[in-house]
Design an enzyme around this catalytic site. Structure first.
Site, PDB file in Angstrom:
ATOM      1  CG  ASP A 121       1.426  -1.098  -4.840  1.00  0.00           C
ATOM      2  OD1 ASP A 121       0.833  -0.925  -3.756  1.00  0.00           O
ATOM      3  OD2 ASP A 121       2.030  -2.140  -5.132  1.00  0.00           O
ATOM      4  CG  ASP A 139       1.721  -1.287   0.710  1.00  0.00           C
ATOM      5  OD1 ASP A 139       1.091  -2.280   1.115  1.00  0.00           O
ATOM      6  OD2 ASP A 139       1.917  -1.055  -0.508  1.00  0.00           O
TER       7      ASP A 139
END
Length: 164
Positions: A121, A139
């Protein structure tokens, strides 16, 4: 389905999402130091983080078994999405594109989970000391795709129009 084809014609979008996701994760891993924010805007940083859990780091501290559990879930969901696309007529644009975005995001994160043992991330949004959990392009694709599926269900679904 005949000559009309199926939503598998959206597989190009799946490939695009996976390629862009893996490229941006590679760039983040190469150019950013772990955990060090790089402010771009007052509410937006690039911050490299590794998520061993699921969304919002759910089960991140579970001890390792969650890696394969979430990988198995991603494989099952990806298979279901692919079969759904194969059974969806090509002219169902919102449904086909939504399924492709969710599938591309799931495969991008699945790759990370299997190869790295965690999901990379790097997008960090915050305001006034409040931080949204870091996320990545996969995502984002999943979120947009899920939104498109909801819109399709609410406004474009054949069963909804038939009941009126």
């Amino acid at each position: 389905m005949g000559k009309a084809g199926t939503a598998l014609s959206w597989l190009w979008l799946v490939v695009l999402v996976v390629v862009l996701d893996l490229f941006t994760k590679y760039q983040a891993s190469t150019l950013l130091s772990y955990g060090v924010p790089h402010p771009l805007l007052p509410v937006f940083d690039l911050t490299l983080l590794h998520n061993t859990g699921a969304a919002f780091s759910f089960l991140a501290q579970a001890g390792g078994w969650q890696r394969w559990f979430f990988a198995l879930i991603a494989v099952v969901v990806s298979t279901v999405l692919l079969l759904w696309m194969a059974r969806t007529p090509r002219d169902k644009y919102w449904l086909g594109a939504g399924l492709a975005l969710v599938l591309g995001g799931a495969l991008g994160n699945l790759y990370d989970r299997v190869v790295q043992g965690y999901v990379i991330d790097f997008i960090s949004l915050h305001y006034n000391g409040y931080y949204f959990p870091a996320f990545n392009l996969a995502d984002s694709a999943i979120t947009i795709g899920a939104g498109m599926l909801i819109i399709d269900m609410l406004w474009f679904s054949d069963s909804r129009h038939k009941s009126k």
